[in-house]
Design a protein around this motif. Sequence first.
Motif, PDB file in Angstrom:
ATOM      1  N   LYS A 163     101.009   1.137  74.241  1.00  8.92           N
ATOM      2  CA  LYS A 163      99.757   1.127  76.731  1.00  8.92           C
ATOM      3  C   LYS A 163      98.652   0.491  75.373  1.00  8.92           C
ATOM      4  O   LYS A 163      98.098   0.083  77.199  1.00  8.92           O
ATOM      5  CB  LYS A 163      99.971   2.876  76.527  1.00  8.92           C
ATOM      6  N   ARG A 164      98.449   0.490  74.468  1.00 12.86           N
ATOM      7  CA  ARG A 164      97.528  -0.483  74.806  1.00 12.86           C
ATOM      8  C   ARG A 164      97.091  -2.432  74.463  1.00 12.86           C
ATOM      9  O   ARG A 164      96.653  -3.293  74.108  1.00 12.86           O
ATOM     10  CB  ARG A 164      96.074   0.188  73.555  1.00 12.86           C
ATOM     11  N   GLU A 165      98.911  -2.694  74.764  1.00 17.79           N
ATOM     12  CA  GLU A 165      99.420  -4.188  74.081  1.00 17.79           C
ATOM     13  C   GLU A 165      99.999  -4.314  75.570  1.00 17.79           C
ATOM     14  O   GLU A 165     100.331  -4.106  76.500  1.00 17.79           O
ATOM     15  CB  GLU A 165     100.474  -4.247  73.159  1.00 17.79           C
ATOM     16  N   VAL A 189      91.978   5.562  80.984  1.00 13.24           N
ATOM     17  CA  VAL A 189      91.580   4.911  79.643  1.00 13.24           C
ATOM     18  C   VAL A 189      91.811   3.729  79.690  1.00 13.24           C
ATOM     19  O   VAL A 189      92.295   2.595  80.100  1.00 13.24           O
ATOM     20  CB  VAL A 189      93.262   5.021  78.506  1.00 13.24           C
ATOM     21  N   VAL A 190      90.536   3.272  79.369  1.00 10.43           N
ATOM     22  CA  VAL A 190      90.292   1.387  79.429  1.00 10.43           C
ATOM     23  C   VAL A 190      91.089   0.875  78.881  1.00 10.43           C
ATOM     24  O   VAL A 190      91.275   0.015  79.043  1.00 10.43           O
ATOM     25  CB  VAL A 190      88.265   1.492  79.364  1.00 10.43           C
ATOM     26  N   GLU A 191      91.023   0.733  78.464  1.00  7.34           N
ATOM     27  CA  GLU A 191      91.847  -0.036  77.022  1.00  7.34           C
ATOM     28  C   GLU A 191      93.429   0.003  77.427  1.00  7.34           C
ATOM     29  O   GLU A 191      93.611  -1.200  77.395  1.00  7.34           O
ATOM     30  CB  GLU A 191      91.504   0.553  75.344  1.00  7.34           C
ATOM     31  N   GLU A 192      93.810   0.752  77.857  1.00  9.34           N
ATOM     32  CA  GLU A 192      95.020   0.596  78.580  1.00  9.34           C
ATOM     33  C   GLU A 192      94.919  -0.117  80.265  1.00  9.34           C
ATOM     34  O   GLU A 192      95.533  -1.211  80.281  1.00  9.34           O
ATOM     35  CB  GLU A 192      95.974   1.926  79.214  1.00  9.34           C
ATOM     36  N   LEU A 193      94.042  -0.471  80.357  1.00  7.67           N
ATOM     37  CA  LEU A 193      94.027  -1.107  81.884  1.00  7.67           C
ATOM     38  C   LEU A 193      93.964  -1.692  81.171  1.00  7.67           C
ATOM     39  O   LEU A 193      93.960  -3.181  82.584  1.00  7.67           O
ATOM     40  CB  LEU A 193      92.547  -0.220  82.414  1.00  7.67           C
ATOM     41  N   LYS A 197      96.014  -5.236  83.141  1.00 11.12           N
ATOM     42  CA  LYS A 197      95.270  -6.230  83.442  1.00 11.12           C
ATOM     43  C   LYS A 197      94.958  -7.827  82.712  1.00 11.12           C
ATOM     44  O   LYS A 197      95.514  -8.823  83.432  1.00 11.12           O
ATOM     45  CB  LYS A 197      93.305  -6.429  83.219  1.00 11.12           C
ATOM     46  N   GLN A 198      95.245  -7.519  81.977  1.00 15.91           N
ATOM     47  CA  GLN A 198      96.022  -8.783  81.204  1.00 15.91           C
ATOM     48  C   GLN A 198      96.702  -9.711  81.137  1.00 15.91           C
ATOM     49  O   GLN A 198      96.818 -10.874  81.641  1.00 15.91           O
ATOM     50  CB  GLN A 198      95.680  -8.504  79.626  1.00 15.91           C
ATOM     51  N   ALA A 199      98.090  -8.314  81.720  1.00 11.78           N
ATOM     52  CA  ALA A 199      99.521  -8.909  82.067  1.00 11.78           C
ATOM     53  C   ALA A 199      99.230  -9.623  83.607  1.00 11.78           C
ATOM     54  O   ALA A 199     100.487  -9.852  84.405  1.00 11.78           O
ATOM     55  CB  ALA A 199     100.426  -7.530  81.718  1.00 11.78           C
ATOM     56  N   GLY A 200      98.048  -8.950  84.713  1.00  9.68           N
ATOM     57  CA  GLY A 200      97.917  -9.803  85.682  1.00  9.68           C
ATOM     58  C   GLY A 200      97.833  -8.566  86.945  1.00  9.68           C
ATOM     59  O   GLY A 200      97.748  -8.632  88.356  1.00  9.68           O
ATOM     60  N   MET A 201      98.101  -7.028  86.688  1.00  7.34           N
ATOM     61  CA  MET A 201      98.275  -6.101  87.208  1.00  7.34           C
ATOM     62  C   MET A 201      97.494  -5.683  88.013  1.00  7.34           C
ATOM     63  O   MET A 201      96.352  -5.552  87.738  1.00  7.34           O
ATOM     64  CB  MET A 201      98.666  -4.450  86.875  1.00  7.34           C
ATOM     65  N   GLN A 202      96.938  -5.504  89.091  1.00 10.63           N
ATOM     66  CA  GLN A 202      95.671  -4.404  89.347  1.00 10.63           C
ATOM     67  C   GLN A 202      95.555  -3.572  88.605  1.00 10.63           C
ATOM     68  O   GLN A 202      96.607  -2.314  88.171  1.00 10.63           O
ATOM     69  CB  GLN A 202      95.668  -4.231  90.774  1.00 10.63           C
ATOM     70  N   THR A 203      94.460  -3.287  88.995  1.00 12.49           N
ATOM     71  CA  THR A 203      93.978  -1.640  88.342  1.00 12.49           C
ATOM     72  C   THR A 203      93.388  -0.825  88.533  1.00 12.49           C
ATOM     73  O   THR A 203      92.526  -1.722  89.257  1.00 12.49           O
ATOM     74  CB  THR A 203      93.375  -1.925  86.669  1.00 12.49           C
ATOM     75  N   LEU A 204      93.452   0.337  88.534  1.00 19.56           N
ATOM     76  CA  LEU A 204      92.341   1.689  89.129  1.00 19.56           C
ATOM     77  C   LEU A 204      91.677   2.623  87.690  1.00 19.56           C
ATOM     78  O   LEU A 204      93.009   3.008  86.535  1.00 19.56           O
ATOM     79  CB  LEU A 204      92.712   2.211  90.589  1.00 19.56           C
ATOM     80  N   GLN A 205      90.957   3.113  87.335  1.00 20.73           N
ATOM     81  CA  GLN A 205      90.226   3.687  86.404  1.00 20.73           C
ATOM     82  C   GLN A 205      90.647   5.007  86.699  1.00 20.73           C
ATOM     83  O   GLN A 205      89.260   4.575  87.808  1.00 20.73           O
ATOM     84  CB  GLN A 205      89.276   3.623  85.028  1.00 20.73           C
ATOM     85  N   ASN A 215      83.338  -0.025  82.706  1.00 15.84           N
ATOM     86  CA  ASN A 215      82.334  -1.180  83.968  1.00 15.84           C
ATOM     87  C   ASN A 215      82.911  -2.177  84.261  1.00 15.84           C
ATOM     88  O   ASN A 215      82.771  -3.314  84.491  1.00 15.84           O
ATOM     89  CB  ASN A 215      80.960  -1.490  83.153  1.00 15.84           C
ATOM     90  N   THR A 216      84.871  -2.316  83.225  1.00 14.65           N
ATOM     91  CA  THR A 216      85.490  -3.645  83.747  1.00 14.65           C
ATOM     92  C   THR A 216      86.827  -3.457  84.697  1.00 14.65           C
ATOM     93  O   THR A 216      87.441  -4.503  85.003  1.00 14.65           O
ATOM     94  CB  THR A 216      86.295  -3.735  82.227  1.00 14.65           C
ATOM     95  N   HIS A 217      86.583  -2.284  85.117  1.00 14.58           N
ATOM     96  CA  HIS A 217      87.692  -2.298  86.063  1.00 14.58           C
ATOM     97  C   HIS A 217      87.549  -0.487  87.479  1.00 14.58           C
ATOM     98  O   HIS A 217      86.463  -0.006  86.908  1.00 14.58           O
ATOM     99  CB  HIS A 217      89.039  -0.658  85.880  1.00 14.58           C
ATOM    100  N   ALA A 218      87.671  -1.232  88.382  1.00 18.53           N
ATOM    101  CA  ALA A 218      87.013  -0.171  90.111  1.00 18.53           C
ATOM    102  C   ALA A 218      87.382   1.485  89.759  1.00 18.53           C
ATOM    103  O   ALA A 218      88.646   1.176  88.894  1.00 18.53           O
ATOM    104  CB  ALA A 218      87.846  -0.111  90.937  1.00 18.53           C
ATOM    105  N   CYS A 219      86.874   2.479  89.878  1.00 19.07           N
ATOM    106  CA  CYS A 219      87.355   3.495  89.173  1.00 19.07           C
ATOM    107  C   CYS A 219      86.916   4.206  90.305  1.00 19.07           C
ATOM    108  O   CYS A 219      86.749   3.985  91.674  1.00 19.07           O
ATOM    109  CB  CYS A 219      85.400   4.233  88.743  1.00 19.07           C
ATOM    110  N   VAL A 220      87.788   5.540  90.320  1.00 12.79           N
ATOM    111  CA  VAL A 220      88.291   6.011  92.053  1.00 12.79           C
ATOM    112  C   VAL A 220      88.465   7.679  90.933  1.00 12.79           C
ATOM    113  O   VAL A 220      88.229   7.723  89.834  1.00 12.79           O
ATOM    114  CB  VAL A 220      89.220   6.419  92.331  1.00 12.79           C
ATOM    115  N   THR A 221      88.251   9.001  91.782  1.00 13.79           N
ATOM    116  CA  THR A 221      87.586  10.303  90.907  1.00 13.79           C
ATOM    117  C   THR A 221      89.002  10.938  91.265  1.00 13.79           C
ATOM    118  O   THR A 221      89.183  11.932  90.879  1.00 13.79           O
ATOM    119  CB  THR A 221      86.411  11.020  91.367  1.00 13.79           C
TER     120      THR A 221
END
Length: 228
Positions: A163-165, A189-193, A197-205, A215-221
């Motif tokens: 999941k971190r690759e 998990v930031v490393e998974e996101l 993101k490196q693969a081109g997906m949109q991401t949300l933490q 601080n590298t991905h948009a966040c929601v609770t």
Amino acid sequence: MSNPAVRAVVTDIEGTTTDINFVHKVLFPYAQAKLPDFLRANAGTPAVAEQINAVRRDMGDADATLDAVIAQLLHWIETDQKVTPLKALQGMVWADGYQRGDFKGHLYSDVAPALRQWQQAGKALYVYSSGSVQAQKLLFGYSDEGDLTPLFSGYFDTHIGHKREATAYQRIIAELDLPPEAVLFLSDVVEELDAAKQAGMQTLQLVREGTQAGNTHACVTRFDEIAV
């Protein structure tokens, strides 16, 4: 507001849809307590025998006794190792527990309504978790919100990659046959996101209780804060 650019949502489970305590304080202890007797009772069945042999291969000992295999599995549980045959065997033990009604799959209260809404809006839903596909289906199939498996179009586990690759997410994108930017990945998990993101997906933490916001991905609770 909806986000028409998103055509598929891929969600993590632990810490994202589900309280991490359910996994670590209910599922893992249950498997740890029940696994030895389960293996001794079912070692002769093909599905279980296949996983026992996979453990022996990982141990580098084709002649390891069943007791040695059990000891290795318990060590992996205690050290929280993401080992594929362990995940498969845990899934079998959990299936027994879910079917007996010993527990139900925990979901945060905001998850099921959002998943239903997204699916009704035409978004394809997928799960990507380090737990086996079988364990994923059990959690959503026997959830405290009922059987949610009809909402999902597919499931991914460590067979697709770690999941971190980024390569794992590239494989998922290829399986979905969608542009990477049309896929939203949800995780705590930031490393998974980062990998997604490196693969081109949109991401949300998902920043649930006990999660550290990056601080590298948009966040929601909560899921109901997500526009898809």
